[in-house]
Scaffold this motif. Structure first.
Motif, PDB file in Angstrom:
ATOM      1  N   ALA A 162      10.244  10.918  -6.634  1.00 12.14           N
ATOM      2  CA  ALA A 162      10.336  10.299  -5.311  1.00 12.14           C
ATOM      3  C   ALA A 162       9.487  11.048  -4.287  1.00 12.14           C
ATOM      4  CB  ALA A 162      11.801  10.262  -4.855  1.00 12.14           C
ATOM      5  N   HIS A 163       8.374  10.427  -3.897  1.00 10.26           N
ATOM      6  CA  HIS A 163       7.562  10.926  -2.786  1.00 10.26           C
ATOM      7  C   HIS A 163       6.804   9.745  -2.197  1.00 10.26           C
ATOM      8  CE1 HIS A 163       4.037  10.711  -5.389  1.00 10.26           C
ATOM      9  NE2 HIS A 163       4.632  11.504  -6.259  1.00 10.26           N
ATOM     10  N   ALA A 164       6.123   9.960  -1.079  1.00 12.68           N
ATOM     11  CA  ALA A 164       5.586   8.854  -0.287  1.00 12.68           C
ATOM     12  C   ALA A 164       4.499   8.054  -1.004  1.00 12.68           C
ATOM     13  CB  ALA A 164       5.046   9.385   1.040  1.00 12.68           C
ATOM     14  N   ALA A 165       3.826   8.632  -1.989  1.00  8.91           N
ATOM     15  CA  ALA A 165       2.780   7.893  -2.694  1.00  8.91           C
ATOM     16  C   ALA A 165       3.350   6.893  -3.690  1.00  8.91           C
ATOM     17  CB  ALA A 165       1.835   8.856  -3.412  1.00  8.91           C
ATOM     18  N   ASN A 166       4.634   7.011  -4.021  1.00  6.70           N
ATOM     19  CA  ASN A 166       5.250   6.142  -5.013  1.00  6.70           C
ATOM     20  C   ASN A 166       6.127   5.059  -4.408  1.00  6.70           C
ATOM     21  OD1 ASN A 166       3.984   7.431  -7.100  1.00  6.70           O
ATOM     22  ND2 ASN A 166       5.701   8.762  -7.598  1.00  6.70           N
ATOM     23  N   PHE A 167       5.972   4.851  -3.096  1.00  9.17           N
ATOM     24  CA  PHE A 167       6.700   3.781  -2.420  1.00  9.17           C
ATOM     25  C   PHE A 167       5.712   3.029  -1.530  1.00  9.17           C
ATOM     26  CE2 PHE A 167       9.799   6.678  -3.908  1.00  9.17           C
ATOM     27  CZ  PHE A 167      10.875   5.873  -4.271  1.00  9.17           C
ATOM     28  N   LEU A 168       5.792   1.715  -1.574  1.00 10.32           N
ATOM     29  CA  LEU A 168       4.813   0.872  -0.922  1.00 10.32           C
ATOM     30  C   LEU A 168       5.343   0.315   0.393  1.00 10.32           C
ATOM     31  CD1 LEU A 168       3.542  -1.207  -3.987  1.00 10.32           C
ATOM     32  CD2 LEU A 168       2.757   1.035  -3.185  1.00 10.32           C
ATOM     33  N   VAL A 169       4.411   0.110   1.323  1.00  9.91           N
ATOM     34  CA  VAL A 169       4.748  -0.573   2.574  1.00  9.91           C
ATOM     35  C   VAL A 169       3.891  -1.826   2.680  1.00  9.91           C
ATOM     36  CG1 VAL A 169       5.481   1.517   3.781  1.00  9.91           C
ATOM     37  CG2 VAL A 169       3.078   0.823   3.876  1.00  9.91           C
ATOM     38  N   ASP A 170       4.412  -2.812   3.366  1.00 14.30           N
ATOM     39  CA  ASP A 170       3.662  -4.029   3.612  1.00 14.30           C
ATOM     40  C   ASP A 170       2.452  -3.701   4.491  1.00 14.30           C
ATOM     41  OD1 ASP A 170       3.158  -6.484   5.563  1.00 14.30           O
ATOM     42  OD2 ASP A 170       3.995  -7.267   3.689  1.00 14.30           O
ATOM     43  N   PRO A 171       1.256  -4.131   4.119  1.00 21.13           N
ATOM     44  CA  PRO A 171       0.067  -3.769   4.896  1.00 21.13           C
ATOM     45  C   PRO A 171       0.092  -4.274   6.337  1.00 21.13           C
ATOM     46  CG  PRO A 171      -0.563  -4.587   2.735  1.00 21.13           C
ATOM     47  CD  PRO A 171       0.902  -4.866   2.895  1.00 21.13           C
ATOM     48  N   ASP A 172       0.855  -5.345   6.607  1.00 18.57           N
ATOM     49  CA  ASP A 172       0.911  -5.901   7.961  1.00 18.57           C
ATOM     50  C   ASP A 172       2.037  -5.284   8.793  1.00 18.57           C
ATOM     51  OD1 ASP A 172      -1.247  -7.669   7.469  1.00 18.57           O
ATOM     52  OD2 ASP A 172       0.134  -9.031   6.432  1.00 18.57           O
ATOM     53  N   SER A 173       3.239  -5.285   8.237  1.00 16.05           N
ATOM     54  CA  SER A 173       4.389  -4.784   9.005  1.00 16.05           C
ATOM     55  C   SER A 173       4.599  -3.284   8.848  1.00 16.05           C
ATOM     56  CB  SER A 173       5.664  -5.511   8.570  1.00 16.05           C
ATOM     57  OG  SER A 173       6.012  -5.152   7.228  1.00 16.05           O
ATOM     58  N   HIS A 174       4.047  -2.708   7.770  1.00 10.71           N
ATOM     59  CA  HIS A 174       4.238  -1.295   7.433  1.00 10.71           C
ATOM     60  C   HIS A 174       5.703  -0.953   7.179  1.00 10.71           C
ATOM     61  CE1 HIS A 174       0.123   0.170   9.178  1.00 10.71           C
ATOM     62  NE2 HIS A 174       0.012  -0.581   8.097  1.00 10.71           N
ATOM     63  N   ARG A 175       6.460  -1.952   6.734  1.00 13.51           N
ATOM     64  CA  ARG A 175       7.849  -1.715   6.339  1.00 13.51           C
ATOM     65  C   ARG A 175       7.912  -1.502   4.833  1.00 13.51           C
ATOM     66  NH1 ARG A 175      11.273  -2.829  10.779  1.00 13.51           N
ATOM     67  NH2 ARG A 175      12.719  -1.536   9.578  1.00 13.51           N
ATOM     68  N   ALA A 199       0.851  -1.190   0.000  1.00 12.76           N
ATOM     69  CA  ALA A 199       0.000   0.000   0.000  1.00 12.76           C
ATOM     70  C   ALA A 199       0.887   1.240   0.000  1.00 12.76           C
ATOM     71  CB  ALA A 199      -0.904   0.007   1.236  1.00 12.76           C
ATOM     72  N   PRO A 200       0.463   2.313  -0.689  1.00 16.32           N
ATOM     73  CA  PRO A 200       1.280   3.534  -0.690  1.00 16.32           C
ATOM     74  C   PRO A 200       1.541   4.024   0.733  1.00 16.32           C
ATOM     75  CG  PRO A 200      -0.473   3.683  -2.313  1.00 16.32           C
ATOM     76  CD  PRO A 200      -0.763   2.469  -1.494  1.00 16.32           C
ATOM     77  N   ALA A 201       2.777   4.359   1.009  1.00 16.43           N
ATOM     78  CA  ALA A 201       3.125   4.854   2.355  1.00 16.43           C
ATOM     79  C   ALA A 201       2.315   6.089   2.709  1.00 16.43           C
ATOM     80  CB  ALA A 201       4.619   5.155   2.415  1.00 16.43           C
ATOM     81  N   SER A 202       1.969   6.887   1.706  1.00 16.41           N
ATOM     82  CA  SER A 202       1.216   8.118   1.950  1.00 16.41           C
ATOM     83  C   SER A 202      -0.167   7.841   2.513  1.00 16.41           C
ATOM     84  CB  SER A 202       1.083   8.908   0.646  1.00 16.41           C
ATOM     85  OG  SER A 202       0.473   8.105  -0.355  1.00 16.41           O
TER      86      SER A 202
END
Length: 306
Positions: free
Chosen positions: A201-214, A98-101
């Motif tokens: 490069a901004h937070a909407a273009n980098f994904l985090v794991d939905p469970d760990s948020h890494r 999921a997007p970090a943003s």
């Protein structure tokens, strides 16, 4: 502006994914409408652009970036539909994340992501090329100033053209052309080597794991190329400025005092490229950004005269 036709998603799924979608989720983006689709067991992403000539560029950017990104997932290109024509689309594999943003809320998660992301981005920027610096057309130059001047010339040519006249008033276009001529007044960066850059490069273009948020994935690259790492800092705080990605990056680096002036200048002409791609212009915001650059230029000139 291109409007998605009724049934276009179904036709793309049938043509490139081999069947009908059993589920479709739409995300309205700035430059494209994005559809997350399920076709049998396959999940895929359809990016339907509003202006032509974007799909092939992004496909090339993803393929180039893949050579240098390790440890994070990137979408794979399945197909490019009608490249260069109205209605063009990019069909990509789906990345779980999921997007970090959109995903990060707690202060602990925000701080952890900022550290992880900035460390990763600085690692990417540590990758250099002895050939030097590329402009947006891919041409090589021994010095960054030469490459960036080539891009500025392209911006000025566009500002003098008919398309710009539709979206930007004549006084503002004149101010922008005048500002472009002041590039040589910027203080030289203390970073002299090239870096591979993501380009948007901004937070909407980098994904985090939905469970760990890494941090787990990279999407939507811009003009990927070997250029100056500072160009990749311009957009860091445009989405979710509360993440303080730019401040984190600068705190971990040793840039000279002219960094803020250069970033302000680069931001203005990054906006011009985006206007050319989308036809959307906020003149009041552009005027504020031009005024900021001029104030910083005046302050730098005063400081050097003392």
């Amino acid at each position: 502006m291109f409007i998605l036709e009724q049934g276009q998603v179904e036709r793309l799924c049938q043509s490139y994914l081999g069947g009908n979608a059993t589920s479709v989720e739409k995300i309205t983006g700035f430059q494209a409408d994005v559809y997350l689709v399920q076709v049998g067991r396959l999940r895929a992403v359809l990016k339907c652009y509003r202006q032509p000539h974007q799909a092939q560029r992004e496909a090339q950017a993803l393929n180039q970036l893949r050579q240098y990104v390790h440890g994070l997932a990137l979408p794979e290109v399945i197909a490019v539909h009608q490249p260069g024509q109205p209605g063009e689309a990019l069909i990509l594999t789906y990345i779980h994340g999921a997007p970090a943003s959109h995903e990060l809320e707690s202060p602990i998660e925000v701080d952890r992501f900022a550290d992880d992301f900035v460390d990763w981005l600085r690692g990417l920027h540590a990758i250099s090329c002895e050939k030097g610096f590329q402009d947006e057309a891919g041409q090589w130059y021994s010095q960054f100033a030469e490459a960036y001047q080539a891009d500025l010339h392209a911006r000025v040519a566009w500002l003098n053209g008919a398309a710009a006249a539709q979206w930007i008033s004549k006084p503002l276009r004149e101010d922008l052309i005048e500002l472009a001529g002041k590039f040589n007044q910027l203080p030289l960066s203390n970073r002299q080597t090239s870096s591979i850059i993501h380009g948007d490069a901004h937070a909407a273009n980098f994904l985090v794991d939905p469970d760990s948020h890494r941090l787990c994935g990279v999407i939507d690259p811009g003009m990927v190329r070997f250029s100056h790492c500072e160009l990749d800092l311009v957009q860091l705080d445009t989405v979710r400025p509360d993440l303080k990605l730019l401040g984190n990056y600068l705190n971990k680096s040793d840039f000279d005092a002219g960094i803020r002036l250069r970033l302000s200048f680069f931001e203005v002409f990054s906006d011009i490229r985006q206007i050319a791609q989308t036809g959307v212009c906020d003149e009041s915001t552009l005027l504020r950004k031009i005024s900021k650059v001029q104030r910083l230029l005046d302050a730098a000139a005063l400081a050097s005269a003392v």
